[in-house]
Design an enzyme around this catalytic site. Structure first.
Site, PDB file in Angstrom:
ATOM      1  N   SER A   1      49.479   4.366  78.345  1.00  0.00           N
ATOM      2  CA  SER A   1      48.823   5.642  78.687  1.00  0.00           C
ATOM      3  C   SER A   1      49.311   6.725  77.728  1.00  0.00           C
ATOM      4  CB  SER A   1      49.174   6.058  80.112  1.00  0.00           C
ATOM      5  OG  SER A   1      48.734   5.072  81.010  1.00  0.00           O
TER       6      SER A   1
ATOM      7  N   ARG B   1      57.492   9.789  85.621  1.00  0.00           N
ATOM      8  CA  ARG B   1      57.559   9.568  84.167  1.00  0.00           C
ATOM      9  C   ARG B   1      58.593  10.476  83.498  1.00  0.00           C
ATOM     10  NH1 ARG B   1      54.127   6.202  85.563  1.00  0.00           N
ATOM     11  NH2 ARG B   1      56.042   5.672  86.583  1.00  0.00           N
TER      12      ARG B   1
ATOM     13  N   GLU C   1      52.458  11.360  77.335  1.00  0.00           N
ATOM     14  CA  GLU C   1      53.523  10.556  77.971  1.00  0.00           C
ATOM     15  C   GLU C   1      54.547  10.061  76.949  1.00  0.00           C
ATOM     16  OE1 GLU C   1      52.439   7.602  81.016  1.00  0.00           O
ATOM     17  OE2 GLU C   1      53.754   6.222  79.954  1.00  0.00           O
TER      18      GLU C   1
END
Ligand SMILES: Cc1cc2nc3c(=O)[nH]c(=O)nc-3n(C[C@H](O)[C@H](O)[C@H](O)COP(=O)(O)OP(=O)(O)OC[C@H]3O[C@@H](n4cnc5c(N)ncnc54)[C@H](O)[C@@H]3O)c2cc1C
Length: 341
Positions: free
Chosen positions: A231, A154, A333
């Site tokens: 998320s 990520r 995130e």
């Protein structure tokens, strides 16, 4: 900015400019006074209630062209504003393997290298060969080879910075009617195959879309559980000492789901930590925000009228409780714009 984000949150912008080609994106960025926010699908940003005082450049370019091809593979250049799932659908239709497990992820193609978008055992870092950028530091336009993109879980060199504006992305895809080996156990189960098996590309795409819809992870205007950034927290990557502490503190709860990395670090499930810290699916926060009823990791604007401050209050409560309970720090995130956890 609420109309431009999937959370439907964010105060006013100073100015909004839409750019429909790479040249227009460069012109808009050059012409704008500081500060600048480059925004595409708005599916990975949390914008503060005070909004953004500068210029928002909306990336609205599109299109795909084949750069090269042979019997085994095809390399395509895709404009930054091309909707990601339209691209995945096109590749599946054409028998180009490599993106099929990334079906249903919202947003633009140009944003995918930024956090090395991934799902169901696939990441864009596996197929990207280069990212064409406009470098705001020296005003040049060039292609950054994949090896220099700093791709990680990520993340990449492009996240949390405003030096590089992504103009287009090159992907090398395999010519194959079949997917790559299915790596994700839940996806293999949904397909009725073993991990490591290959399936027709269209089957992989359909199964991923079904699984994602069941978790509120495909945008659906009628489903408030999808008013999110997907998320909200990444899965924490722990050193051995922190992992040992977690196992000790979680002893009576069972073994925390974990994936060992090659470097001695261990990735653990943020959803498990949140759930075991006492935050179940549907858990309400202040002002109309709530944890998604379908996925513990998604924080949603359930009422549709909630404020960013409410969402951050819920996120802070979760983060603090998980830290107190397990000694693990959760990290957001999405990119936080004019706001902070
Ligand atoms: C329901 C849902 C499910 C999701 N599922 C997943 C998932 O499975 N896996 C996953 O990895 N992500 C997932 N996401 C997150 C998100 O969809 C991806 O990160 C997506 O790539 C963001 O694209 P975007 O165009 O919306 O980016 P935006 O939200 O518009 O921007 C995100 C960041 O990238 C920057 N940016 C965008 N375009 C450019 C550009 N051209 N040049 C420079 N900077 C740029 C922005 O400034 C911002 O910092 C999900 C989100 C939602 C809402």
């Amino acid at each position: 900015m609420a109309d431009y984000t999937t959370l439907r949150m964010g105060g006013p912008a100073g100015r909004i400019v839409a750019a429909t080609s790479a040249d227009e994106i460069i012109r808009a960025v050059r012409a704008a006074d500081e500060p600048i926010l480059v925004l595409a699908g708005g599916s990975n940003v949390v914008i503060g209630d005070a909004g953004f005082p500068g210029t928002v450049v909306l990336v609205r370019s599109g299109g795909l062209r084949v750069l090269s091809q042979d019997a085994e593979s095809v390399t395509v250049r895709v404009e930054a504003g091309e909707p990601w799932d339209d691209l995945v659908a096109t590749t599946v239709r054409n028998g180009w393997a490599g993106l099929e497990c990334l079906s249903g992820i919202p947003g633009s193609t140009g944003a995918t290298p930024i956090q090395n978008v991934g799902a169901y055992g696939q990441e864009v870092a596996e197929t990207i060969t280069g990212v064409e950028v406009y470098d705001r530091l020296d005003g040049t336009r060039r292609t950054v080879p994949a090896a220099d993109c700093g791709f990680a879980y990520r993340g990449s060199i492009f996240k949390y910075q405003d030096r590089w504006v992504v103009l287009s992305v090159d992907f090398r895809l395999s010519r194959s009617p079949l997917s790559g080996p299915v790596r994700y156990a839940e996806l293999a189960r949904a397909l009725g195959v073993e991990v490591g098996d290959q399936v027709p590309l269209a089957d992989a795409r359909a199964a991923v879309l079904r699984l994602r819809a069941g978790k509120g992870m495909v945008l659906d205007a009628t489903d408030p559980d999808t008013r999110s950034v997907g998320s909200f927290f990444t899965n924490p990557v722990l050193d051995q000492a922190t992992y040992a502490l977690l196992r000790e503190r979680a002893a009576e709860l069972g073994e925390p789901p974990a994936w060992p990395g090659s470097d001695g670090m261990v990735k653990v499930s943020a959803a498990w930590l949140i759930d075991k810290a006492g935050f179940a699916k549907g858990h309400p926060g202040p002002g109309g925000v709530a944890i998604s009823g379908k996925h513990t990791l998604a924080l949603t604007n359930r009422s549709g009228t909630a404020h960013t401050g409410d969402l951050l209050t819920l996120a802070n409560t979760i983060r603090d409780e998980v830290h107190d309970r397990f000694g693990v720090t959760l990290h957001p995130e999405p990119v936080l714009v004019n706001c902070a956890l």
